[in-house]
Scaffold this motif. Structure first.
Motif, PDB file in Angstrom:
ATOM      1  N   MET A 280      93.664  19.354  88.103  1.00 41.73           N
ATOM      2  CA  MET A 280      94.023  18.121  87.409  1.00 41.73           C
ATOM      3  C   MET A 280      95.305  17.570  88.038  1.00 41.73           C
ATOM      4  SD  MET A 280      93.057  19.322  83.518  1.00 41.73           S
ATOM      5  CE  MET A 280      93.365  17.682  82.852  1.00 41.73           C
ATOM      6  N   ASN A 282      97.949  14.242  88.590  1.00 41.28           N
ATOM      7  CA  ASN A 282      98.454  13.011  87.990  1.00 41.28           C
ATOM      8  C   ASN A 282      99.321  12.241  88.975  1.00 41.28           C
ATOM      9  OD1 ASN A 282      99.352  11.147  85.796  1.00 41.28           O
ATOM     10  ND2 ASN A 282     101.331  12.085  86.279  1.00 41.28           N
ATOM     11  N   GLY A 290      97.858  16.637  80.327  1.00 36.97           N
ATOM     12  CA  GLY A 290      96.603  17.117  80.866  1.00 36.97           C
ATOM     13  C   GLY A 290      95.487  17.007  79.843  1.00 36.97           C
ATOM     14  N   PHE A 306      97.641  22.107  87.046  1.00 37.96           N
ATOM     15  CA  PHE A 306      98.175  20.891  86.421  1.00 37.96           C
ATOM     16  C   PHE A 306      99.261  20.356  87.359  1.00 37.96           C
ATOM     17  CE2 PHE A 306      96.717  23.398  82.711  1.00 37.96           C
ATOM     18  CZ  PHE A 306      95.840  22.486  82.155  1.00 37.96           C
ATOM     19  N   LEU A 309     102.246  16.791  86.094  1.00 40.38           N
ATOM     20  CA  LEU A 309     102.052  16.349  84.710  1.00 40.38           C
ATOM     21  C   LEU A 309     103.310  16.627  83.898  1.00 40.38           C
ATOM     22  CD1 LEU A 309      98.486  17.684  84.526  1.00 40.38           C
ATOM     23  CD2 LEU A 309      99.040  15.431  83.647  1.00 40.38           C
ATOM     24  N   ALA A 312     101.204  19.953  80.220  1.00 35.59           N
ATOM     25  CA  ALA A 312      99.822  20.352  80.489  1.00 35.59           C
ATOM     26  C   ALA A 312      98.951  20.191  79.247  1.00 35.59           C
ATOM     27  CB  ALA A 312      99.786  21.796  80.983  1.00 35.59           C
ATOM     28  N   GLU A 325     101.465  25.036  86.918  1.00 31.64           N
ATOM     29  CA  GLU A 325     102.090  23.753  86.608  1.00 31.64           C
ATOM     30  C   GLU A 325     103.176  23.479  87.636  1.00 31.64           C
ATOM     31  OE1 GLU A 325     103.236  23.018  82.525  1.00 31.64           O
ATOM     32  OE2 GLU A 325     102.129  24.793  81.884  1.00 31.64           O
TER      33      GLU A 325
END
Length: 414
Positions: A280, A282, A290, A306, A309, A312, A325
């Motif tokens: 994921m 961004n 997320g 993630f 972000l 998350a 992350e």
């Protein structure tokens, strides 16, 4: 009855049974027909009107702008483009049913190798396909510039939609934000795999109210120019498996949340979500999430990347572990949307076996391969975090673990 007579009786009975079964099978096969457009029938609508249960309609590849609107009430019907894709362009064409190019009300309908575009209806909720029946399977199809790509009714547990190897892009009415690339109503089960949904126009790339959702090994993306709202919206929750996807939020997205779960109330019977081995990413410059969990669902969040972000998970997951992350995920080419891992990626070998969810294995076994394909996920000593397993430059010999060959332009979508 003597033993010999009994054996003779049994043999005669079995021969009779086999004869009757053969006749029934032969009759069933004989009753199924293949109808051809345009060689036998001038249009799809004419072929549908003539078709019976179990028939196949084959449409020669090409562009079709008339006779494309039809309601499919037959069961076990197959509609497929042959020698290429059959393209149904509804630009300027009156949609006589007021709903879609194709409305499906029968059961076990399969639609393959067809493109649907430019559907508009007076209530501004038109679709390439409107599904109102039992099981519908859509395979190797594309949907673009419609008010909705696919829209289903609320037929309850009898309804099922399976989408494979298909593309949805630039569907949505526009500023209203109520139409989407794909919008699944209250049905029993929704499966979306080996497919791509991107650039929804102000709506969501995927929206589903289904009681059970399987969103697997696909790409759901804004890319550089997309302005979708949610990437995935599950407004009523449900038993949901989101495994092995690439999910991207662009700079022009209209919502801070990538995946929304239960925002309109957890009315589905089971409130469980499994977010496993997704990548994921961004690019939204302000606050971003997320997944946003509304209510108190059971949520297992494991082995995900993630990237960039703010948060998350907005909400309280039941289990949250072995996720990465950060903003240095070690992608091959982040700017070109190639999210395969480099040899030095911090996501390598950091995952764990994700276990099961309601007796369904959560282990990622496939990967999305552009365009609209899939391959077995490379297997080595430890599971990587994210949608892709790191693949050595020199793959193992045939028969050894590892099968994926990564093209250099992976994930460069329109």
């Amino acid at each position: 009855m003597h033993a010999r007579e009994w054996r003779l009786y049994t043999v005669r009975f079995l021969y009779g049974f086999l004869f009757i079964s053969t006749v029934l099978i032969t009759t069933t096969i004989a009753q199924s027909a293949t109808l051809s457009v345009p060689s036998q029938y001038s249009s799809l609508a004419a072929a549908v009107a003539a078709a019976g249960n179990g028939d196949t309609i084959e449409i020669l590849a090409g562009a079709y702008t008339s006779g494309i609107v039809a309601t499919i009430s037959q069961n076990n019907l197959i509609i497929r483009g042959v020698n290429g894709k059959a393209s149904f362009n509804a630009d300027g064409i009156p949609i006589s049913n007021g709903k879609a190019i194709l409305v499906t009300t029968g059961n076990n309908i399969t639609i393959e190798n067809v493109a649907f575009s430019n559907t508009r209806v007076p209530d501004r909720n038109g679709a390439g396909i409107r599904h109102e029946g039992g099981l519908l399977t859509v395979r190797h199809c594309s949907f673009y510039d419609n008010e909705n790509g696919i829209l289903t009714s609320n037929q309850g547990s009898s309804g099922e939609l399976v989408v494979e190897h298909s593309e949805f892009n630039h569907n949505g009415l526009g500023s209203a934000g109520y139409t989407h690339n794909i919008y699944v109503g209250h049905i029993g089960r929704f499966v979306f795999r080996y497919s791509s949904s991107h650039h929804a126009t102000h709506g969501h790339n995927i929206k589903s109210r289904a009681a059970e959702n399987h969103i697997l090994y696909s790409t759901i993306m804004d890319e550089a120019s997309g302005n979708a709202s949610y990437q995935i919206d599950l407004p009523n929750g449900g038993l949901s498996y989101i495994i092995g996807n690439v999910i991207h939020q662009g700079i022009s997205t209209e919502n801070s949340t990538m995946i929304s779960y239960g925002a309109e109330g957890g009315s589905n019977p089971i409130q469980e979500v499994y977010l496993i081995n997704n990548t994921m990413v961004n690019d939204r410059p302000s606050i971003s999430y997320g997944i946003r969990l509304s209510g108190s669902p059971s949520a297992v969040v494991r082995n995900n990347i993630f990237d960039n972000l703010s948060t998350a998970v907005n909400g309280v997951p039941t289990e949250y572990d072995h996720n990465f992350e950060g903003s240095s995920s070690g992608f091959i080419n982040r700017g070109a949307f190639n999210y395969h891992l480099t040899a030095s990626s911090p996501a390598r070998d950091k995952g764990i076996n994700p276990g099961t969810g309601r007796n369904v294995s959560l282990v990622p076994v496939k990967e999305y391969v552009h365009p609209l394909g899939s391959a077995d996920r490379y297997q080595d000593s430890a599971l990587d975090i994210g949608a892709f397993e790191y693949t050595p430059a020199t793959p193992p010999p045939p028969g050894e673990p590892g099968t994926i060959v990564v093209p250099s332009n992976f994930l460069l979508l329109r």
